[in-house]
Scaffold this active site. Structure first.
Site, PDB file in Angstrom:
ATOM      1  N   GLN A   1      17.757   3.802   7.480  1.00 53.84           N
ATOM      2  CA  GLN A   1      18.987   3.326   8.099  1.00 53.84           C
ATOM      3  C   GLN A   1      19.205   1.862   7.744  1.00 53.84           C
ATOM      4  O   GLN A   1      18.279   1.146   7.376  1.00 53.84           O
ATOM      5  CB  GLN A   1      18.970   3.534   9.602  1.00 53.84           C
ATOM      6  CG  GLN A   1      17.951   2.741  10.377  1.00 53.84           C
ATOM      7  CD  GLN A   1      17.887   3.208  11.832  1.00 53.84           C
ATOM      8  OE1 GLN A   1      17.923   4.393  12.127  1.00 53.84           O
ATOM      9  NE2 GLN A   1      17.767   2.255  12.755  1.00 53.84           N
TER      10      GLN A   1
ATOM     11  N   ASP B   1      23.937  10.421  -6.701  1.00 57.85           N
ATOM     12  CA  ASP B   1      24.123  10.772  -5.288  1.00 57.85           C
ATOM     13  C   ASP B   1      25.531  10.325  -4.880  1.00 57.85           C
ATOM     14  O   ASP B   1      25.704   9.357  -4.135  1.00 57.85           O
ATOM     15  CB  ASP B   1      23.069  10.098  -4.418  1.00 57.85           C
ATOM     16  CG  ASP B   1      23.045  10.660  -3.002  1.00 57.85           C
ATOM     17  OD1 ASP B   1      23.761  11.648  -2.733  1.00 57.85           O
ATOM     18  OD2 ASP B   1      22.310  10.107  -2.151  1.00 57.85           O
TER      19      ASP B   1
END
Length: 434
Positions: A135, A282
């Site tokens: 995160q 990605d």
């Protein structure tokens, strides 16, 4: 201080994760069966209900790792899901359940030798984003620079390894059933690339290399790496301002703006590939940022894939011949890319030629309207109709990440839905290679 059993961490243990996925598959499977029944009865073809999508988000977000990456990929497909369901699944792109701040402090102290409050002038307790492997928190360096600090989830390496072991068993079982269905090489490529994403030192080097690869494309931007505040499980980058692509697209009505950003996405995909032999593999919409000055910011560099010179060179020649509308020996070029073919030559050439014909519509037709683009659907239908024959045409393993990137690009362009001279954009790319 939080313990290893912190509830905010992804569940660990190979069989624990498998059990959670098995339970989810039973819940979602019922939805899919009901959807199939509706299709047969002429009803609305909705693959998932909103309630099942919420279950997917809750479970995959909790599991993080490879499971969450799968959810991100599903959320990008416009032909499988309704807009409402896709909006729910899109939360997996950067809004997974966050780990506790105590755990963030623990990881930062282990990696940087100091707590966040000591390593940075300021460090936000609340994350900016929470994704599959870690995160991101907003922070300020001692010299005043505002940065984004990515902190890896403790135990995610073990979780990811367990996910790959579980998936590997499936691949191994299928491969034993039939030589034609042996997907071991492709699974190994995907697994190896995914596990490499765990090393943030490597990601820092890839980000710096990618920045050099797009340096000549002034409308693209890669954030600066802050090496002094980066380690194996902590990565600090310059913080970019602006909405991510997934948020930006919901606020913009102007076709000119949509076309401009679409052009940037094409340049961000093919520019580095043809220029320096690497690609951002990605490409979900949470990894692109529309900056206030008009540039497209690129995020998340753990999945940058570097290709063999052979693969890049053959694809470059194929692209240039396509743009020049020249006849090409499609079978020979495919074999130079690294394909192995176990079909009669002309039969294989016809199948591959149709793939290029479908994928190449925006390169031939002008103007092209991505709002009504049916490339993904038609490509899926082509492979489904010819499944048995396509098993005898095998791309090289490194193509897995190339297809992941270019497939994601097509889905992002469909998401933006711009109309315009896309052939002209691809001709720009061809001119850069001249």
């Amino acid at each position: 201080m939080a313990s290893d059993s912190d509830d905010s961490l992804p569940p660990q243990g190979r069989f624990t994760r498998l059990r959670k996925l098995a339970g989810l598959s039973m819940q979602v499977g019922t939805d899919v069966l009901m959807s199939s029944a509706k299709r047969l009865a002429g009803g609305t073809p909705e693959l998932l209900s909103k309630s099942s999508a919420e279950k997917l988000v809750a479970t995959l977000g909790e599991l993080k790792g490879a499971a969450m990456k799968l959810g991100q990929a599903i959320s990008m497909d416009p032909d499988l899901l309704t807009p409402e369901v896709r909006q729910v699944l899109a939360r997996l792109q950067n809004q997974a359940p966050a780990m506790s701040y105590d755990m963030v402090t623990r990881v930062v102290r282990q990696e940087l030798g100091a707590a966040p409050e000591d390593a940075f002038r300021e460090f936000s307790r609340e994350p900016l984003a929470a994704a599959s492997l870690g995160q991101v928190h907003r922070a300020v360096l001692e010299d005043g620079r505002v940065v984004a600090v990515k902190v890896q989830y403790p135990g995610i390496a073990e979780s990811l390894t367990h996910d790959m072991e579980n998936l590997g068993l499936v691949v191994k079982t299928v491969s034993k059933a039939s030589r034609l269905m042996d997907g071991s090489a492709y699974f190994n490529e995907f697994r190896d690339e995914l596990l490499l994403e765990l090393d943030y030192r490597r990601e820092a080097l890839l980000a710096e290399g990618f920045a050099r690869g797009v340096a000549e494309l002034k409308d693209l931007y890669v954030p600066q790496v802050i090496a002094s505040h980066s380690a194996e499980r902590v990565l600090t980058l310059e913080l970019l301002e602006g909405p991510t692509l997934k948020d930006w697209v919901t606020t913009v009505d102007s076709n000119d703006e949509r076309f401009r950003v679409s052009r940037q996405l094409i340049r961000a995909t093919y520019g580095p590939f043809f220029g320096s032999g690497e690609i951002h593999a990605d490409p979900h919409p949470g990894n692109f940022m529309v900056m206030p000055d008009g540039r497209l910011g690129l995020l998340d560099f753990g999945s940058i894939k570097r290709f063999s010179p052979r693969f890049v060179d053959a694809n470059r020649r194929m692209f240039l011949q396509s743009m020049r509308l020249e006849p090409m020996d499609i079978l020979r070029l495919s074999q130079e890319v690294g394909f192995t073919v176990e079909l009669p030559g002309e039969e294989a050439a016809d199948l591959i030629r149709e793939v290029l014909h479908i994928a190449g519509r925006p390169m031939r037709l002008t103007p092209y309207d991505y709002m009504s683009c049916e490339i993904t659907r038609d490509m899926r239908n082509h492979f489904t109709r010819n499944a048995a024959r396509f098993l005898k045409i095998k791309p090289p393993p490194e193509a897995v990440m190339f297809f992941r990137s270019t497939g994601g690009l097509a889905q992002n362009l469909r998401l933006i839905g711009a109309r315009g001279d896309f052939r002209g954009v691809f001709l720009e790319m061809a001119e850069l290679l001249s």
